[in-house]
Design a protein around this motif. Structure first.
Motif, mmCIF file in Angstrom:
data_model
loop_
_atom_site.group_PDB
_atom_site.id
_atom_site.type_symbol
_atom_site.label_atom_id
_atom_site.label_comp_id
_atom_site.label_asym_id
_atom_site.label_seq_id
_atom_site.Cartn_x
_atom_site.Cartn_y
_atom_site.Cartn_z
ATOM 1 N N ALA A 182 -16.698 -7.027 -3.580
ATOM 2 C CA ALA A 182 -16.338 -5.619 -3.089
ATOM 3 C C ALA A 182 -15.574 -6.164 -1.634
ATOM 4 C CB ALA A 182 -17.745 -5.106 -2.926
ATOM 5 N N GLU A 183 -15.285 -4.860 -0.844
ATOM 6 C CA GLU A 183 -14.833 -4.914 0.323
ATOM 7 C C GLU A 183 -15.564 -5.808 1.513
ATOM 8 O OE1 GLU A 183 -12.494 -1.143 1.601
ATOM 9 O OE2 GLU A 183 -12.245 -0.695 -0.513
ATOM 10 N N ARG B 217 0.757 -1.128 -0.202
ATOM 11 C CA ARG B 217 0.098 0.063 -0.032
ATOM 12 C C ARG B 217 0.904 1.281 0.086
ATOM 13 N NH1 ARG B 217 -4.406 1.029 -2.168
ATOM 14 N NH2 ARG B 217 -5.256 -0.925 -1.358
ATOM 15 N N ASP C 233 -6.592 -2.373 -5.923
ATOM 16 C CA ASP C 233 -6.551 -1.268 -6.782
ATOM 17 C C ASP C 233 -5.148 -1.446 -7.534
ATOM 18 O OD1 ASP C 233 -8.350 0.348 -5.381
ATOM 19 O OD2 ASP C 233 -6.856 0.742 -3.746
ATOM 20 N N SER C 234 -5.321 -1.084 -8.780
ATOM 21 C CA SER C 234 -4.380 -1.286 -10.126
ATOM 22 C C SER C 234 -4.023 -0.168 -10.611
ATOM 23 C CB SER C 234 -5.193 -2.122 -11.240
ATOM 24 O OG SER C 234 -5.478 -3.577 -10.383
ATOM 25 N N VAL D 277 -5.275 5.471 -11.015
ATOM 26 C CA VAL D 277 -5.926 4.322 -10.066
ATOM 27 C C VAL D 277 -7.012 3.862 -10.481
ATOM 28 C CG1 VAL D 277 -6.478 3.580 -7.697
ATOM 29 C CG2 VAL D 277 -4.489 5.173 -7.991
ATOM 30 N N LYS D 278 -7.127 2.579 -10.703
ATOM 31 C CA LYS D 278 -8.311 1.733 -11.063
ATOM 32 C C LYS D 278 -8.874 0.862 -9.837
ATOM 33 C CE LYS D 278 -8.324 2.858 -15.257
ATOM 34 N NZ LYS D 278 -9.180 3.894 -15.840
ATOM 35 N N ASP D 279 -10.006 1.048 -9.266
ATOM 36 C CA ASP D 279 -10.514 0.091 -8.230
ATOM 37 C C ASP D 279 -11.130 -1.022 -8.821
ATOM 38 O OD1 ASP D 279 -12.033 -0.893 -6.334
ATOM 39 O OD2 ASP D 279 -12.825 1.007 -5.680
ATOM 40 N N ARG D 280 -10.440 -2.166 -8.517
ATOM 41 C CA ARG D 280 -11.100 -3.490 -9.051
ATOM 42 C C ARG D 280 -11.867 -4.277 -8.025
ATOM 43 N NH1 ARG D 280 -10.594 -1.936 -14.061
ATOM 44 N NH2 ARG D 280 -8.801 -1.750 -14.934
ATOM 45 N N GLY D 281 -12.145 -3.536 -6.945
ATOM 46 C CA GLY D 281 -13.138 -4.295 -5.861
ATOM 47 C C GLY D 281 -12.444 -4.848 -4.840
ATOM 48 N N LYS E 73 -6.662 -5.087 -1.264
ATOM 49 C CA LYS E 73 -7.094 -4.426 -0.133
ATOM 50 C C LYS E 73 -7.524 -5.083 1.027
ATOM 51 C CE LYS E 73 -9.956 -1.634 -3.438
ATOM 52 N NZ LYS E 73 -11.432 -1.161 -3.723
#
Length: 193
Positions: free
Chosen positions: A164-165, A90, A117-118, A110-114, A135
């Motif tokens: 998702a988280e 992180r 992050d990428s 930054v791409k949120d991939r669930g 995450k």
């Protein structure tokens, strides 16, 4: 008929450009130690450079000083590699956009991939590289794959589109409950206030 059971990725070999561009990218940008080199044993006109991506496995690159880097995107035809993804922590992930910008390397942001992050960018030869940061931390004795499989089951049961988280948190809790004993008769959530 029996399977040929694999135990993990042994190495990935890529066709690179010249030796110095290869070293400058894989070690100088991505921080992978350059651990050894030798001739390509199938083609003595090429070098074969070996890098450690951080887990003791290998990324190897065939080089030839007559080849020059071409940053156009590599083919995405059927059977071609779409991208390679490498894990970062992180703290490093938060620095990636600025460190790429300092080198003049364009990236996806930054791409949120669930479940992670990428950030994507191309290497000097046009191969798409992903730096990914999970995450979650798997419970001790477990793995990222085990948490993701459990999160997938939770997501499917809930009818949700992607992990998702909340699915990750519930998966970690389930794995801990299965793998660690407790003296409590009832481990259900409670409110002591």
């Amino acid at each position: 008929m029996r399977k040929l059971q694999v135990l993990g990725v042994h190495h990935i070999t890529l066709t690179g450009a010249d030796r110095q561009t290869t070293i400058d990218f894989w070690e100088g940008v991505l921080g992978m130690p350059f651990i050894f080199d030798q001739p390509n044993l199938d083609d003595p006109d090429q070098g074969h450079l070996y890098f450690d991506p951080g887990d003791g496995r290998l990324i190897t690159i065939f080089t030839n000083d007559a080849r020059k880097a071409d940053n156009r995107r590599t083919p995405m035809d059927v059977g071609c590699v779409h991208h390679l993804a490498f894990e970062v922590d992180r703290a490093t992930f938060g620095q990636v956009p600025d460190r790429l910008k300092a080198r003049g390397i364009g990236n996806s942001g930054v791409k949120d991939r669930g479940f992670m992050d990428s950030i994507y960018f191309k290497d000097p030869c046009g191969l798409l590289i992903e730096l990914a940061c999970y995450k979650f931390i798997p419970p001790r004795g477990s793995s990222h794959a085990a948490v993701l499989m459990e999160a997938h089951k939770i997501r499917v049961a809930a009818g949700d589109d992607h992990i998702a988280e909340v699915h990750l948190a519930d998966a970690v809790e389930r794995i801990v409950e299965r793998s660690q004993e407790s003296l409590s008769e009832n481990r259900a959530p409670k409110n002591p206030y």
